[in-house]
Enzyme design. Structure first.
Site, PDB file in Angstrom:
ATOM      1  N   ASN A 253     -16.467  33.523 127.165  1.00  0.00           N
ATOM      2  CA  ASN A 253     -16.841  33.822 128.589  1.00  0.00           C
ATOM      3  C   ASN A 253     -17.059  32.632 129.653  1.00  0.00           C
ATOM      4  O   ASN A 253     -17.435  31.694 128.996  1.00  0.00           O
ATOM      5  CB  ASN A 253     -18.255  34.648 128.741  1.00  0.00           C
ATOM      6  CG  ASN A 253     -18.313  36.135 128.249  1.00  0.00           C
ATOM      7  OD1 ASN A 253     -17.212  36.540 128.384  1.00  0.00           O
ATOM      8  ND2 ASN A 253     -19.275  36.631 127.664  1.00  0.00           N
TER       9      ASN A 253
ATOM     10  N   ARG B 190     -14.383  40.388 124.708  1.00  0.00           N
ATOM     11  CA  ARG B 190     -14.353  39.271 123.561  1.00  0.00           C
ATOM     12  C   ARG B 190     -14.133  39.942 122.337  1.00  0.00           C
ATOM     13  O   ARG B 190     -13.225  39.490 121.423  1.00  0.00           O
ATOM     14  CB  ARG B 190     -15.587  38.313 123.515  1.00  0.00           C
ATOM     15  CG  ARG B 190     -15.441  37.349 125.040  1.00  0.00           C
ATOM     16  CD  ARG B 190     -16.640  36.366 124.736  1.00  0.00           C
ATOM     17  NE  ARG B 190     -17.905  37.200 124.915  1.00  0.00           N
ATOM     18  CZ  ARG B 190     -19.007  37.009 124.293  1.00  0.00           C
ATOM     19  NH1 ARG B 190     -19.075  35.712 123.905  1.00  0.00           N
ATOM     20  NH2 ARG B 190     -20.074  37.707 124.390  1.00  0.00           N
TER      21      ARG B 190
END
Length: 94
Positions: free
Chosen positions: A38, A20
């Site tokens: 996520n 990320r």
């Protein structure tokens, strides 16, 4: 150039490898807007908006990811523009 909106699901070893944070850095460099988070199943979900050229560069990155990531699948679906202002990391589902 026309902007497009893609919903992207990345599967593989993409959690716990700074996927990320690395993706946000790439998005910021390319001017991609949207978010990344996520998912409970171990995948990463991205909504991304950019012109076609930068979107392709961004998708190329999504297939590779950072060192330590093992990307097994990248699925994309086009959707309507939401005109995001920046690219954010969503830390928890609300």
């Amino acid at each position: 150039m026309l902007k497009q909106h893609l919903n992207i699901t990345v599967q593989g070893r993409v959690q716990g490898v700074s996927y990320r944070f690395s993706t946000k850095a790439v998005a910021d460099q390319l001017g991609v807007r949207g978010f990344i988070k996520n998912e409970a199943d171990g995948s990463v979900y991205i909504e991304a908006e950019a012109d076609e050229w930068n979107m392709q560069l961004f998708l190329d990155w999504c297939h590779e990811g950072p060192t330590g990531a093992i990307v097994t699948s990248v699925k994309t679906d086009e959707a309507e523009l939401k005109n995001y202002r920046n690219f954010e990391i969503v830390k928890k589902n609300l």
